[in-house]
Scaffold this motif. Structure first.
Motif, mmCIF file in Angstrom:
data_model
loop_
_atom_site.group_PDB
_atom_site.id
_atom_site.type_symbol
_atom_site.label_atom_id
_atom_site.label_comp_id
_atom_site.label_asym_id
_atom_site.label_seq_id
_atom_site.Cartn_x
_atom_site.Cartn_y
_atom_site.Cartn_z
ATOM 1 N N LEU A 68 0.813 -1.215 0.000
ATOM 2 C CA LEU A 68 0.000 0.000 0.000
ATOM 3 C C LEU A 68 0.846 1.264 0.000
ATOM 4 C CD1 LEU A 68 -2.777 -0.917 2.600
ATOM 5 C CD2 LEU A 68 -3.044 -0.727 0.131
ATOM 6 N N ALA A 69 1.956 1.242 0.705
ATOM 7 C CA ALA A 69 2.758 2.451 0.873
ATOM 8 C C ALA A 69 3.405 2.914 -0.420
ATOM 9 C CB ALA A 69 3.835 2.214 1.932
ATOM 10 N N THR A 70 3.503 2.064 -1.413
ATOM 11 C CA THR A 70 4.186 2.432 -2.654
ATOM 12 C C THR A 70 3.211 2.673 -3.800
ATOM 13 O OG1 THR A 70 4.452 0.110 -3.317
ATOM 14 C CG2 THR A 70 6.210 1.088 -1.987
ATOM 15 N N LEU A 87 -6.266 4.883 1.997
ATOM 16 C CA LEU A 87 -5.042 5.081 2.767
ATOM 17 C C LEU A 87 -4.685 6.560 2.866
ATOM 18 C CD1 LEU A 87 -2.529 4.073 4.226
ATOM 19 C CD2 LEU A 87 -1.428 3.781 1.996
ATOM 20 N N THR A 88 -4.754 7.272 1.743
ATOM 21 C CA THR A 88 -4.433 8.705 1.747
ATOM 22 C C THR A 88 -5.344 9.462 2.698
ATOM 23 O OG1 THR A 88 -3.652 8.634 -0.540
ATOM 24 C CG2 THR A 88 -4.303 10.782 0.328
ATOM 25 N N ILE A 115 -8.283 -5.610 3.309
ATOM 26 C CA ILE A 115 -7.587 -4.401 2.884
ATOM 27 C C ILE A 115 -7.664 -3.314 3.954
ATOM 28 C CG2 ILE A 115 -9.614 -3.462 1.695
ATOM 29 C CD1 ILE A 115 -6.042 -3.096 0.394
ATOM 30 N N PHE A 116 -8.755 -3.285 4.710
ATOM 31 C CA PHE A 116 -8.909 -2.247 5.732
ATOM 32 C C PHE A 116 -8.009 -2.517 6.943
ATOM 33 C CE2 PHE A 116 -12.951 -2.388 3.363
ATOM 34 C CZ PHE A 116 -12.924 -1.104 2.842
ATOM 35 N N GLU A 117 -7.739 -3.783 7.210
ATOM 36 C CA GLU A 117 -6.759 -4.112 8.244
ATOM 37 C C GLU A 117 -5.380 -3.651 7.806
ATOM 38 O OE1 GLU A 117 -5.990 -4.598 11.539
ATOM 39 O OE2 GLU A 117 -7.436 -6.255 11.478
ATOM 40 N N ARG A 118 -5.071 -3.844 6.548
ATOM 41 C CA ARG A 118 -3.786 -3.401 6.020
ATOM 42 C C ARG A 118 -3.639 -1.888 6.117
ATOM 43 N NH1 ARG A 118 -2.791 -5.361 0.198
ATOM 44 N NH2 ARG A 118 -0.716 -4.554 0.732
ATOM 45 N N PRO A 152 3.064 -7.259 4.357
ATOM 46 C CA PRO A 152 3.852 -6.051 4.065
ATOM 47 C C PRO A 152 3.658 -4.955 5.110
ATOM 48 C CG PRO A 152 2.826 -6.869 2.069
ATOM 49 C CD PRO A 152 2.225 -7.652 3.207
ATOM 50 N N GLU A 153 2.418 -4.726 5.500
ATOM 51 C CA GLU A 153 2.137 -3.668 6.476
ATOM 52 C C GLU A 153 2.503 -4.098 7.893
ATOM 53 O OE1 GLU A 153 0.729 -2.917 2.812
ATOM 54 O OE2 GLU A 153 -0.078 -4.579 3.968
#
Length: 246
Positions: A68-70, A87-88, A115-118, A152-153
């Protein structure tokens, strides 16, 4: 069954890119909830899967949104664009004032898909000192530690938040790493004893990588030994691409 918007992906991307930050500033949690609603609707359109693990429905986002961060609003389907917008928005709202992070986490916790946990893990990783209790809860969740879908997160939060844990809490995570993979199961799957040992070592090496700056001398020495034997870790935050389901 790919969910589509009523306008072209390019225009949808521009709308989100140009307005997500401002609308998050002005509308706060209401706008974040709107984005989450739209993303959940996309999942409902695409799949009838309602099987859940630990209360979360698997959305396989670790495949289509590897880290997500990238990611950004530059390309992708509405589902991917909305994931980036969520995320933003979550990061923007949580940075506004004291206490906002708790509201963001509470909103994300109500959602059903992984995805929301991530997103919650990633937001916590950006401000771990603002909610140490939440960081502790996430890092000490064994199911999350084992789940490739959020790895990843989880790695990112481990890197930023491991040093905030008490000694006993750090030791618990290190015990999980010490236990490693199930060698017997690996051999049943066809790996030789030597190959199984190598897989366990590499898995342990990758799990220690985000923690290395916070490790006690004994563990630092073990990490250095693994690094000398295995070389540099290969993208520890991208387990699906580089390490399969381990």
């Amino acid at each position: 069954h790919e969910a589509q918007s009523t306008i072209r992906d390019y225009e949808y991307s521009l709308i989100l890119q140009q307005n997500t930050v401002d609308l998050s500033e002005h509308l706060g949690i209401d706008f974040l909830n709107l984005l989450c609603d739209l993303l959940e609707e996309a999942f409902r359109i695409e799949s009838r899967n309602t099987d859940s693990a630990n209360g979360r429905i698997e959305d396989y986002s670790y495949i289509w949104q590897t880290n997500l961060a990238t990611t950004n609003f530059g390309r992708g389907t509405p589902k991917r664009l909305l994931a980036s917008a969520v995320l933003t928005s979550a990061e923007r709202i949580s940075s506004k004032k004291q206490g906002s992070l708790s509201h963001v986490l509470s909103s994300l916790e109500k959602r059903r898909y992984k995805i929301f946990e991530r997103v919650a893990l990633q937001v916590l990783a950006s401000k771990p000192g603002d909610n140490v209790d939440a960081v502790t809860t996430k890092l000490l969740d064994k199911s999350m530690f084992d789940d490739i879908g959020v790895r990843p997160e989880y790695y990112e939060l481990s890197e930023k938040g491991f040093g905030l844990l008490r000694n006993a809490e750090q030791e618990q995570i290190l015990r999980w790493i010490e236990e490693g993979l199930d060698r017997e199961n690996l051999q049943k799957r066809g790996f030789s004893e030597d190959d199984a040992d190598t897989l366990v070592e590499r898995w342990r090496f990758e799990r220690l990588t985000p923690l290395q700056t916070h490790l006690a001398p004994e563990w630092q020495k073990r990490y250095a030994t693994l690094a000398e034997k295995l070389g540099n870790p290969k993208h520890a935050k991208y387990p699906f691409q580089h390490s399969g389901a381990f």
